[in-house]
Write a protein that holds these residues in place. Structure first.
Motif, mmCIF file in Angstrom:
data_model
loop_
_atom_site.group_PDB
_atom_site.id
_atom_site.type_symbol
_atom_site.label_atom_id
_atom_site.label_comp_id
_atom_site.label_asym_id
_atom_site.label_seq_id
_atom_site.Cartn_x
_atom_site.Cartn_y
_atom_site.Cartn_z
ATOM 1 N N PHE A 83 21.454 -51.973 -37.284
ATOM 2 C CA PHE A 83 21.961 -53.332 -37.069
ATOM 3 C C PHE A 83 21.814 -53.728 -35.616
ATOM 4 C CE2 PHE A 83 25.417 -56.472 -36.524
ATOM 5 C CZ PHE A 83 25.030 -57.369 -37.505
ATOM 6 N N MET A 90 17.286 -59.343 -40.408
ATOM 7 C CA MET A 90 17.727 -59.060 -41.757
ATOM 8 C C MET A 90 19.140 -59.592 -41.953
ATOM 9 S SD MET A 90 15.800 -57.562 -43.916
ATOM 10 C CE MET A 90 15.829 -56.123 -44.883
ATOM 11 N N THR A 91 19.458 -59.840 -43.201
ATOM 12 C CA THR A 91 20.789 -60.281 -43.585
ATOM 13 C C THR A 91 21.398 -59.216 -44.486
ATOM 14 O OG1 THR A 91 20.096 -62.593 -43.478
ATOM 15 C CG2 THR A 91 22.099 -62.109 -44.713
ATOM 16 N N ASP A 102 20.058 -59.446 -36.437
ATOM 17 C CA ASP A 102 20.528 -59.332 -37.814
ATOM 18 C C ASP A 102 21.811 -60.135 -38.004
ATOM 19 O OD1 ASP A 102 18.481 -57.507 -38.458
ATOM 20 O OD2 ASP A 102 19.695 -55.808 -37.802
#
Length: 146
Positions: A24, A1-2, A28
């Protein structure tokens, strides 16, 4: 994920809470859009946590610029012309960050300044086919349209 966050202003507790909430991990990517320090204790702790992380990228915020100007040229005239760089930084909450910064060993102080000097003003990135321009504030080029 960003992920992208901004304006932590020393809230290392919130920074850690955010990372925990999003789980996190090394796969990521996190973009911090400036203003890690000032106003609250903890800004230097955040710098120490993000400087060497390959999956965390940071932009120059106005508070990083004030810190840099105040430390490198404390008696220089600030951009507003009414006060010194250090006075401007302190008026915006920088005295807390300066105290934390000066408590660190000189080698780390130098590393933090080098890191801040290297920060870009913007980052262009593509996430799932969508182009983004990340900035701390409105990009200068936008003013040309208005």
């Amino acid at each position: 994920m960003t992920y992208a966050i901004s304006d932590l202003h020393g809230r290392v507790d919130l920074y850690r809470e955010i990372l925990e909430k999003i789980s996190f991990c090394a796969e990521d990517t996190l973009y911090i859009l400036g203003d890690i320090g000032d106003r609250n204790e903890g800004g230097i702790q955040i710098f120490k946590q993000v400087m060497d992380k390959p999956n965390i990228h940071m932009l120059m915020g106005n508070h990083e610029q004030m810190m840099l100007d105040a430390i490198l040229h404390p008696n220089g005239v600030s951009l507003n012309g009414d006060e010194t760089n250090e006075q401007l930084w302190f008026r915006n909450g920088g005295s807390i960050t300066k105290k934390e910064y000066l408590a660190e060993p000189e080698e780390l102080q130098y590393k933090i300044l080098q890191y801040i000097e290297s920060l870009p003003l913007n980052i262009e990135l593509n996430v799932n086919g969508t182009e983004y321009l990340l900035v701390h504030g409105m990009p200068t080029c936008m003013f040309e349209k208005y």
